[in-house]
Design a protein around this motif. Structure first.
Motif, mmCIF file in Angstrom:
data_model
loop_
_atom_site.group_PDB
_atom_site.id
_atom_site.type_symbol
_atom_site.label_atom_id
_atom_site.label_comp_id
_atom_site.label_asym_id
_atom_site.label_seq_id
_atom_site.Cartn_x
_atom_site.Cartn_y
_atom_site.Cartn_z
ATOM 1 N N ILE A 187 -44.063 -5.754 158.210
ATOM 2 C CA ILE A 187 -44.917 -5.882 157.026
ATOM 3 C C ILE A 187 -44.830 -4.582 156.241
ATOM 4 C CG2 ILE A 187 -47.339 -6.027 156.239
ATOM 5 C CD1 ILE A 187 -46.408 -8.683 157.441
ATOM 6 N N GLN A 188 -44.600 -4.698 154.959
ATOM 7 C CA GLN A 188 -44.714 -3.522 154.091
ATOM 8 C C GLN A 188 -45.947 -3.748 153.230
ATOM 9 O OE1 GLN A 188 -40.711 -3.929 152.538
ATOM 10 N NE2 GLN A 188 -40.022 -2.120 153.645
ATOM 11 N N THR A 189 -46.868 -2.805 153.262
ATOM 12 C CA THR A 189 -48.126 -3.036 152.544
ATOM 13 C C THR A 189 -48.036 -2.578 151.086
ATOM 14 O OG1 THR A 189 -49.298 -0.932 152.850
ATOM 15 C CG2 THR A 189 -49.354 -2.487 154.711
ATOM 16 N N GLN A 190 -48.994 -3.044 150.335
ATOM 17 C CA GLN A 190 -49.183 -2.565 148.966
ATOM 18 C C GLN A 190 -49.455 -1.057 149.015
ATOM 19 O OE1 GLN A 190 -48.737 -2.526 145.828
ATOM 20 N NE2 GLN A 190 -49.770 -4.425 145.278
ATOM 21 N N CYS A 191 -49.212 -0.357 147.914
ATOM 22 C CA CYS A 191 -49.440 1.091 147.846
ATOM 23 C C CYS A 191 -50.867 1.430 148.291
ATOM 24 C CB CYS A 191 -49.284 1.609 146.430
ATOM 25 S SG CYS A 191 -47.844 0.997 145.571
ATOM 26 N N ILE A 192 -50.952 2.400 149.178
ATOM 27 C CA ILE A 192 -52.265 2.796 149.709
ATOM 28 C C ILE A 192 -52.764 4.046 148.975
ATOM 29 C CG2 ILE A 192 -53.522 3.538 151.775
ATOM 30 C CD1 ILE A 192 -51.056 2.157 153.326
ATOM 31 N N PHE A 193 -53.790 3.876 148.186
ATOM 32 C CA PHE A 193 -54.446 5.020 147.543
ATOM 33 C C PHE A 193 -55.852 5.193 148.103
ATOM 34 C CE2 PHE A 193 -51.420 3.456 144.293
ATOM 35 C CZ PHE A 193 -50.581 4.559 144.295
ATOM 36 N N ILE A 226 -51.449 11.361 135.289
ATOM 37 C CA ILE A 226 -52.720 10.656 135.086
ATOM 38 C C ILE A 226 -52.445 9.280 134.477
ATOM 39 C CG2 ILE A 226 -54.828 10.669 133.650
ATOM 40 C CD1 ILE A 226 -55.091 12.591 135.858
ATOM 41 N N GLY A 227 -51.488 9.267 133.544
ATOM 42 C CA GLY A 227 -51.153 8.010 132.862
ATOM 43 C C GLY A 227 -50.724 6.953 133.861
ATOM 44 N N MET A 228 -49.882 7.370 134.833
ATOM 45 C CA MET A 228 -49.395 6.425 135.829
ATOM 46 C C MET A 228 -50.554 5.943 136.705
ATOM 47 S SD MET A 228 -46.537 7.021 138.774
ATOM 48 C CE MET A 228 -46.325 5.876 140.119
ATOM 49 N N ALA A 229 -51.421 6.875 137.088
ATOM 50 C CA ALA A 229 -52.553 6.513 137.945
ATOM 51 C C ALA A 229 -53.445 5.500 137.233
ATOM 52 C CB ALA A 229 -53.339 7.768 138.316
ATOM 53 N N LYS A 230 -53.681 5.735 135.961
ATOM 54 C CA LYS A 230 -54.531 4.811 135.198
ATOM 55 C C LYS A 230 -53.860 3.456 135.021
ATOM 56 C CE LYS A 230 -57.511 8.022 132.765
ATOM 57 N NZ LYS A 230 -57.659 8.847 131.559
ATOM 58 N N TYR A 231 -52.550 3.514 134.791
ATOM 59 C CA TYR A 231 -51.803 2.259 134.632
ATOM 60 C C TYR A 231 -51.884 1.435 135.922
ATOM 61 C CZ TYR A 231 -47.903 -0.958 134.037
ATOM 62 O OH TYR A 231 -47.138 -2.096 133.976
ATOM 63 N N PRO A 242 -58.783 4.737 143.668
ATOM 64 C CA PRO A 242 -60.147 5.268 143.528
ATOM 65 C C PRO A 242 -60.231 6.344 142.432
ATOM 66 C CG PRO A 242 -59.346 5.454 145.809
ATOM 67 C CD PRO A 242 -58.180 5.089 144.963
ATOM 68 N N ASP A 243 -61.392 6.425 141.803
ATOM 69 C CA ASP A 243 -61.598 7.418 140.741
ATOM 70 C C ASP A 243 -61.399 8.844 141.250
ATOM 71 O OD1 ASP A 243 -62.078 5.534 138.801
ATOM 72 O OD2 ASP A 243 -64.225 5.412 139.270
ATOM 73 N N GLU A 244 -61.793 9.087 142.528
ATOM 74 C CA GLU A 244 -61.655 10.440 143.080
ATOM 75 C C GLU A 244 -60.205 10.906 143.044
ATOM 76 O OE1 GLU A 244 -63.342 8.128 146.211
ATOM 77 O OE2 GLU A 244 -63.868 7.755 144.131
ATOM 78 N N LEU A 245 -59.289 9.959 143.252
ATOM 79 C CA LEU A 245 -57.882 10.319 143.252
ATOM 80 C C LEU A 245 -57.442 10.739 141.845
ATOM 81 C CD1 LEU A 245 -55.113 8.795 145.275
ATOM 82 C CD2 LEU A 245 -54.721 8.854 142.839
ATOM 83 N N ILE A 246 -57.907 9.986 140.858
ATOM 84 C CA ILE A 246 -57.586 10.321 139.471
ATOM 85 C C ILE A 246 -58.205 11.675 139.119
ATOM 86 C CG2 ILE A 246 -57.910 9.607 137.058
ATOM 87 C CD1 ILE A 246 -57.720 6.693 138.042
ATOM 88 N N GLU A 247 -59.441 11.882 139.563
ATOM 89 C CA GLU A 247 -60.120 13.160 139.300
ATOM 90 C C GLU A 247 -59.362 14.330 139.937
ATOM 91 O OE1 GLU A 247 -62.601 13.720 137.202
ATOM 92 O OE2 GLU A 247 -62.407 11.574 136.749
ATOM 93 N N ARG A 248 -58.854 14.082 141.144
ATOM 94 C CA ARG A 248 -58.125 15.161 141.844
ATOM 95 C C ARG A 248 -56.876 15.568 141.059
ATOM 96 N NH1 ARG A 248 -55.657 15.189 148.030
ATOM 97 N NH2 ARG A 248 -54.157 16.859 147.597
ATOM 98 N N ILE A 249 -56.151 14.587 140.558
ATOM 99 C CA ILE A 249 -54.940 14.904 139.789
ATOM 100 C C ILE A 249 -55.331 15.585 138.470
ATOM 101 C CG2 ILE A 249 -52.847 13.953 138.711
ATOM 102 C CD1 ILE A 249 -53.009 11.651 140.764
ATOM 103 N N LYS A 250 -56.391 15.084 137.872
ATOM 104 C CA LYS A 250 -56.893 15.658 136.620
ATOM 105 C C LYS A 250 -57.299 17.113 136.808
ATOM 106 C CE LYS A 250 -59.141 12.324 133.687
ATOM 107 N NZ LYS A 250 -60.384 11.577 133.515
#
Lengths: 308, 222
Positions: A187-193, A226-231, A242-250
């Motif tokens: 099994i290959q899972t969906q991207c894990i964020f 950030i653009g990719m994360a939001k997309y 999760p928003d925390e991940l976007i915040e971390r990159i930001k």
């Protein structure tokens, strides 16, 4: 062994597997596949070739697999049931085996609405679970779905996808169980964020003992920006960012954001290695294949093991 | 019932541009209920066509008629006495009615005045949605009374796929995920174990894929 798959052998040896993937070009240039293949070759065990992902027309997975095979890579043929009925599917399975491919990933595929040919008619004669059953039936029973005997069986290592982040959450493990019952071996899972949600899903997987029946490879995708994360968060179906991940990159300087994305991917792999029942990772570096060796190196996944 | 929707008036005007005497034919069946092809729609469409042609200085003579059903020979027969006086028929029955009209009156051109969309239900006044694809092999007992063939965008028999989010389908946040509905229903009934069963690959011979379908009931034939 059900196949000559390098992935099957690595997993059978109890090694932590590393797989990756590349998308074929929107044109006829074989070099774009070769270039990606060369980048990935020594850092992963097998390489998936996507099948018209997001319903955007690309070079066929079967053809791109041939190009990878010529480089000495063991390709994973991705096949979606969106575009083929059972006649075409079985025909392509025979062709894949004749070309020496050892792996197949069985998918339903994104709806054509997402792509550049929204006016197309979809097929869906089979669903992804039926596709798994079909490959297994041909390989293990030596028969076509119609009942006639095959002249030579396709020895394929059978894979499927799982999305622990789609809804309804409580049903995702049941669906995985159905895929395993149908004959999925990896099994290959969906991207894990969202690693916490993933851990909860894995608990349920272990409760049902599925981790002992199928090799689960966790999906990892490095965020470039950030653009990719939001997309990914807003536009890609079934993605949990999760928003925390976007915040971390930001939180880091613009020029260091890609590096932060890589760092997160490496941390994710390290966390995945600790989860009971995770037998490998599937690194999907979308149009960023050159980062795969770096991620694999930093995550302590190199060198890849030898197999016989 | 069969749900239809009126074609844009300009499309109908284009179809009948070379005629000056037409019949606008409605149906008192399904298309009356979904307000696409009943007596009222015959009236509205006829006056719109007449007015548009008046403005073009190409007057149109229209006979308005609404049959009990256009999918039944006995009612179609009612037009036999006058149909030859006209150059074309604009039928606003469903696709079956339109075709049966064409079959019974092969000499006169038939123009479709509506599009036939689906077999569905009236959710509320003015809202209809699809329920059945007439696959000829009903499995609703296995799927909580919700048809995945008609209502899952991928017709997946072992869903939901990975695109189900917040109970909605990946194609549109307004479209409910059929498999979410199935799960909700089976949960309510305490029958979630039903979902552990793999529904086998479908035999499509009873569907359109097996060729045009026909039912003959010897017990009912005269």
């Amino acid at each position: 062994m059900t196949s000559d798959s390098r992935l099957e052998k690595v997993l059978a040896q109890g090694e932590f597997a590393v797989t990756s993937e590349c998308g074929p070009p929107r044109g006829v240039d074989p070099d774009s596949i070769r270039d990606k293949g060369e980048l990935l070759k020594d850092s992963v065990d097998v390489v998936n070739i996507t099948d018209n992902q997001t319903s955007v027309v690309r070079m066929s997975s079967l053809s791109a697999c041939v190009i990878l095979k010529q480089l000495g890579i063991d390709p994973v043929l991705q096949m979606v049931t969106r575009d083929r009925n059972r006649i075409a599917i079985q025909s392509d399975i025979l062709g894949a085996a004749a070309l020496g491919f050892n792996n197949i990933l069985c998918l339903s595929g994104d709806h054509q609405k997402f792509g550049d040919h929204g006016a197309a008619k979809n097929v869906y004669d089979l669903d992804s679970i039926h596709l798994i059953q079909t490959v297994k039936h041909m390989r293990d029973e030596g028969k076509f779905l119609g009942g006639d005997e095959l002249k030579g069986v396709p020895r394929l290592f059978i894979g499927a996808a799982a999305n622990p982040f789609a809804d309804p959450f409580e049903f995702r493990v049941t669906r995985l169980a159905k895929k395993v019952a149908a004959g999925a071996q990896f099994i290959q899972t969906q991207c894990i964020f969202n690693i916490e949600r993933f851990k909860t899903w894995m608990e349920q997987v272990r409760e049902r003992g599925l981790h002992e029946k199928v090799h689960i490879l966790g999906g990892v995708t490095p965020m470039k920006s950030i653009g990719m994360a939001k997309y990914m968060k807003n536009m890609v179906p079934g993605m949990d960012v999760p928003d925390e991940l976007i915040e971390r990159i930001k939180g880091v300087d613009k020029e260091k954001r890609a590096q932060e994305g890589i760092k997160i991917a490496i941390e994710t792999i390290q966390q995945l290695k600790e989860i009971e029942g995770i037998h490998g990772v599937h690194i999907m570096a979308i149009e960023w294949e050159e980062m795969v060796p770096k991620i694999a190196e930093a995550a302590g996944l190199l060198p890849r093991p030898q197999v016989n | 019932m069969i749900i239809g929707e009126g074609k844009p008036i300009k499309d109908i005007l284009f179809m009948i541009q070379n005629y000056s005497k037409v019949i606008v034919a409605g149906c008192r069946g399904c298309v009356t209920v979904c307000s696409a092809g009943g007596e009222k729609e015959v009236e509205v469409l006829s006056s719109a066509l007449a007015m548009a042609r008046e403005n073009e200085d190409k007057p149109l003579e229209i006979k308005e008629v609404t049959l009990e059903r256009q999918c039944d020979p006995e009612y179609l027969e009612q037009m036999r006495s006058y149909i030859d006086e006209y150059e074309a028929v604009v039928s606003i029955a469903c696709g079956a009615g339109i075709q049966f009209m064409a079959e019974k009156y092969p000499k006169i051109p038939i123009c479709p005045g509506i599009n036939t969309n689906f077999i569905g239900v009236t959710e509320e006044q003015g809202v209809w949605s699809e329920r059945c694809q007439a696959c000829g092999n009903c499995k609703l007992h296995m799927t909580g009374g919700i048809c995945p063939i008609a209502r899952c965008s991928k017709s997946i028999l072992n869903g939901p796929c990975g695109g189900s989010a917040d109970g909605k389908c990946e194609i549109d946040p307004e479209v409910p995920c059929a498999w979410q509905l199935i799960i909700d229903n089976l949960k309510e009934q305490g029958r979630l174990d039903q979902l552990e069963v793999i529904i086998p690959l479908n035999d499509w011979t009873t569907s359109r894929d097996g060729g045009p379908r026909k039912i003959i009931r010897e017990d009912l034939k005269l």
